[in-house]
Design an enzyme around this catalytic site. Structure first.
Site, PDB file in Angstrom:
ATOM      1  N   CYS A   1      -4.344 -34.920  18.645  1.00  0.00           N
ATOM      2  CA  CYS A   1      -3.180 -35.803  18.611  1.00  0.00           C
ATOM      3  C   CYS A   1      -2.353 -35.624  19.875  1.00  0.00           C
ATOM      4  CB  CYS A   1      -2.353 -35.531  17.367  1.00  0.00           C
ATOM      5  SG  CYS A   1      -1.987 -33.794  17.138  1.00  0.00           S
TER       6      CYS A   1
ATOM      7  N   GLU B   1       2.592 -35.893  10.186  1.00  0.00           N
ATOM      8  CA  GLU B   1       2.167 -35.590  11.570  1.00  0.00           C
ATOM      9  C   GLU B   1       1.069 -36.587  11.900  1.00  0.00           C
ATOM     10  OE1 GLU B   1       3.439 -33.424  13.521  1.00  0.00           O
ATOM     11  OE2 GLU B   1       4.429 -31.945  12.267  1.00  0.00           O
TER      12      GLU B   1
HETATM   13  P1  NAP Z   1      -7.286 -39.932   8.639  1.00  0.00           P
HETATM   14  O1  NAP Z   1      -8.433 -40.825   8.478  1.00  0.00           O
HETATM   15  O2  NAP Z   1      -5.942 -40.473   8.416  1.00  0.00           O
HETATM   16  O3  NAP Z   1      -7.544 -38.698   7.645  1.00  0.00           O
HETATM   17  C1  NAP Z   1      -6.631 -37.628   7.517  1.00  0.00           C
HETATM   18  C2  NAP Z   1      -6.606 -37.191   6.086  1.00  0.00           C
HETATM   19  O4  NAP Z   1      -6.017 -38.222   5.294  1.00  0.00           O
HETATM   20  C3  NAP Z   1      -7.979 -36.955   5.488  1.00  0.00           C
HETATM   21  O5  NAP Z   1      -7.904 -35.894   4.564  1.00  0.00           O
HETATM   22  C4  NAP Z   1      -8.259 -38.258   4.763  1.00  0.00           C
HETATM   23  O6  NAP Z   1      -9.176 -38.121   3.706  1.00  0.00           O
HETATM   24  C5  NAP Z   1      -6.895 -38.608   4.239  1.00  0.00           C
HETATM   25  N1  NAP Z   1      -6.666 -40.019   4.002  1.00  0.00           N
HETATM   26  C6  NAP Z   1      -7.138 -41.078   4.692  1.00  0.00           C
HETATM   27  N2  NAP Z   1      -6.654 -42.231   4.170  1.00  0.00           N
HETATM   28  C7  NAP Z   1      -5.860 -41.883   3.139  1.00  0.00           C
HETATM   29  C8  NAP Z   1      -5.086 -42.630   2.191  1.00  0.00           C
HETATM   30  N3  NAP Z   1      -5.007 -43.950   2.242  1.00  0.00           N
HETATM   31  N4  NAP Z   1      -4.399 -41.945   1.264  1.00  0.00           N
HETATM   32  C9  NAP Z   1      -4.446 -40.602   1.212  1.00  0.00           C
HETATM   33  N5  NAP Z   1      -5.170 -39.849   2.062  1.00  0.00           N
HETATM   34  C10 NAP Z   1      -5.864 -40.487   3.019  1.00  0.00           C
HETATM   35  O7  NAP Z   1      -7.229 -39.280  10.060  1.00  0.00           O
HETATM   36  P2  NAP Z   1      -8.403 -38.574  10.853  1.00  0.00           P
HETATM   37  O8  NAP Z   1      -9.285 -39.627  11.403  1.00  0.00           O
HETATM   38  O9  NAP Z   1      -9.025 -37.515  10.016  1.00  0.00           O
HETATM   39  O10 NAP Z   1      -7.578 -37.842  12.009  1.00  0.00           O
HETATM   40  C11 NAP Z   1      -7.260 -38.479  13.172  1.00  0.00           C
HETATM   41  C12 NAP Z   1      -5.817 -38.898  13.232  1.00  0.00           C
HETATM   42  O11 NAP Z   1      -4.971 -37.798  12.926  1.00  0.00           O
HETATM   43  C13 NAP Z   1      -5.428 -39.308  14.622  1.00  0.00           C
HETATM   44  O12 NAP Z   1      -4.593 -40.433  14.584  1.00  0.00           O
HETATM   45  C14 NAP Z   1      -4.671 -38.105  15.150  1.00  0.00           C
HETATM   46  O13 NAP Z   1      -3.810 -38.370  16.212  1.00  0.00           O
HETATM   47  C15 NAP Z   1      -3.976 -37.645  13.926  1.00  0.00           C
HETATM   48  N6  NAP Z   1      -3.574 -36.242  14.046  1.00  0.00           N
HETATM   49  C16 NAP Z   1      -2.256 -35.955  14.152  1.00  0.00           C
HETATM   50  C17 NAP Z   1      -1.843 -34.639  14.318  1.00  0.00           C
HETATM   51  C18 NAP Z   1      -0.388 -34.286  14.432  1.00  0.00           C
HETATM   52  O14 NAP Z   1      -0.075 -33.122  14.276  1.00  0.00           O
HETATM   53  N7  NAP Z   1       0.507 -35.207  14.697  1.00  0.00           N
HETATM   54  C19 NAP Z   1      -2.785 -33.635  14.370  1.00  0.00           C
HETATM   55  C20 NAP Z   1      -4.123 -33.971  14.264  1.00  0.00           C
HETATM   56  C21 NAP Z   1      -4.499 -35.286  14.092  1.00  0.00           C
HETATM   57  P3  NAP Z   1     -10.722 -38.562   3.874  1.00  0.00           P
HETATM   58  O15 NAP Z   1     -11.305 -37.724   4.931  1.00  0.00           O
HETATM   59  O16 NAP Z   1     -11.278 -38.294   2.537  1.00  0.00           O
HETATM   60  O17 NAP Z   1     -10.688 -40.018   4.234  1.00  0.00           O
END
Ligand code: NAP
Length: 467
Positions: A262, A228
């Site tokens: 999102c 997602e």
């Molecule tokens: P993020 O930086 O990708 O982090 C999300 C999760 O992934 C966190 O637990 C993060 O851990 C982990 N993570 C980051 N890089 C990783 C890697 N290389 N390998 C494994 N895990 C990793 O995203 P965010 O900034 O928290 O959230 C914002 C994004 O999420 C936006 O793009 C938003 O649109 C999207 N989102 C999508 C939905 C949907 O349902 N489609 C819902 C909500 C949000 P750490 O915190 O430890 O880095």
């Protein structure tokens, strides 16, 4: 990234947590793996009792949980309570419907009896984001637990207290201790976990980069994933729309969670004859929203979850303006390194600008001019993302026709895009794949097993089909 609670409103660190070592993580994994063998044999009724109790606890603890979100990621307290109540509703929903969603499906074949049964996979790893710290997790956990799976949560590093509160809710609700565990780990241990055979599937909600990395590891290890990811949802306003309602809803849809959703509306694609009036009304509604301390009842939007996110958003805005976007309203950050970001409207959004191609994860409304409805759909589809979209028109039949042409996981006509337990949620293109919620969500992490009971073995039955 450090695992810490940092209050973005006061710019103060509240608590630091020592990340779990691999040895501790591996110990928890082995406990959950052992539990998976037992939990899969539990009845739907037994699971439902626990999930209903989780729903009750969420309702009872709504103030405390909303306070945690306000402190750790700046969500206004009222919005936090609403998020927790939605989680409770979703627990009730799956407690009530899971058995029916996963019932055996009889299939007519040449066999005496043939059916699809839905069986749990085992340990499912969930990598989750901070923006809806409870909702994102519950919408994974409620169906997963009801399906007989067990959950391992790696939450975002800036919401550790929310992550621990979730583990406590499931345990207090009567689930076996190891049916749902929180791992306080950084993203560096995720690949190692995915590579472990005891983890059977992974779901990630987050950015494209994180999704690509998790999917690559999962692919190399042949594991099912649901992703997602981000979105840059179009909000199409046609010339015949109820303009006042559309503009008011547009402001609301852009400002959900200070724009960090999102499915927040991000690109406002408006037919030319009403463009000016739409921008003027949108401005009025955005300026009417109150910001302040997320713990205050009257606050309507808080700071962004972290100052670095506000710095990044400022860069995206500045780069877009440099490349020709026009500033219609400029709030933004008061200074770099601070998390409060007031609403911004950019118009004249064109290809080549970050505003045209990238997700803006904060309160920046991007306005694009459309020549007509078909052009509006063309602009909506000219995006790497495909999560949600809204179409505003008084002609609902035309609205439905256009909805079918938009490349997105969900299209809402005359409404903002929202998630609800009954309807599937997910994206196409760079917004990810797989579905959460509804009966489709609970079937993502099950073995859809074909069971074939032949007629009594006869030589001719063996001769027919061998594959
Ligand atoms: P993020 O930086 O990708 O982090 C999300 C999760 O992934 C966190 O637990 C993060 O851990 C982990 N993570 C980051 N890089 C990783 C890697 N290389 N390998 C494994 N895990 C990793 O995203 P965010 O900034 O928290 O959230 C914002 C994004 O999420 C936006 O793009 C938003 O649109 C999207 N989102 C999508 C939905 C949907 O349902 N489609 C819902 C909500 C949000 P750490 O915190 O430890 O880095």
């Amino acid at each position: 990234m450090a695992i810490e609670s940092f209050n973005p409103y006061t710019n103060r660190t509240l608590r630091r947590f020592r990340p779990f070592s691999w040895a501790k993580t591996e110990r928890i994994l082995s406990q959950t793996h052992r539990e998976a063998a037992r939990w899969r044999t539990s009845s739907f009724a037994e699971r439902a009792v626990c999930l209903q109790a989780a729903g009750r606890l969420l309702r009872e603890r709504q103030d405390e949980l909303a306070r945690l979100m306000a402190l750790e990621m700046g969500k206004p307290i009222n919005d936090g309570r609403a998020e927790v109540l939605k989680c409770a509703l979703t627990c009730d929903y799956y407690a009530e419907h899971a058995e029916q969603f996963l019932a055996d499906e009889l299939i007519k074949t040449e066999a005496r009896r043939s059916l699809i049964s839905h069986e749990p996979l085992g340990v499912v790893l969930a990598v989750m984001p901070w923006n809806f710290p409870f909702w994102q997790v519950v919408r994974f956990a409620a169906p997963a637990l009801m399906a007989g799976n067990v959950g391992l949560l790696k939450h975002a590093s800036n919401v550790p207290q929310c992550a621990l509160a979730l583990e406590k809710i499931f345990q207090d609700a009567g689930f076996p201790t190891n049916a749902f565990r929180t791992l306080l780990i950084g993203s560096d241990l995720v690949a190692k976990l995915i590579a472990d055979d005891r983890v059977r599937a992974v779901t990630l909600t987050g950015s494209e980069a994180a999704g690509a990395s998790v999917a690559a590891t999962a692919g190399a290890n042949i594991k099912k994933t649901v992703l997602e990811l981000g979105g840059s949802d179009a909000f199409i306003v046609l010339a015949d729309a109820d303009l006042e309602l559309a503009a008011k809803t547009a402001a609301q849809a852009r400002m959900i969670n200070a724009g960090q959703s999102c499915i927040a509306a991000k690109r406002f694609i408006v037919e030319k004859p009403i463009l000016k009036e739409f921008i003027s009304k949108l401005k009025t509604h955005l300026l009417a929203l109150r910001t302040g301390d997320p713990l205050e009842e009257t606050t309507q939007y808080g700071p962004l979850a972290r100052p670095d996110l506000a710095d990044d958003l400022t860069k995206q805005v500045e780069e877009s303006v440099k490349k020709g976007a026009r500033v219609e309203l400029y709030g933004g950050q008061s200074k770099p390194g601070t998390a409060l970001f007031r609403p911004v409207i950019l118009s004249n959004v064109k290809p080549g600008q970050p505003a045209y191609h990238e997700e803006f994860f904060g309160p920046v409304a991007l306005v694009l001019e459309a020549r007509n409805a078909d052009h509006a759909v063309q602009l909506a589809n000219d995006s790497p993302f495909g999560l949600g979209a809204a179409i505003w028109t008084r002609d609902v039949r035309r609205g439905e026709e256009l909805a079918r042409q938009v490349e997105a996981g969900a299209v809402f006509v005359n409404s903002l895009v929202k998630s609800s337990p009954e309807m599937p949620f997910g994206g196409v293109k760079k917004s990810g794949y797989g579905r959460e919620l509804s009966y489709l969500g609970i079937r993502e992490f099950v073995n859809q097993k074909s069971i074939w009971i032949a007629n009594e073995a006869t030589p001719s039955a063996h001769k027919t089909k061998t594959e």
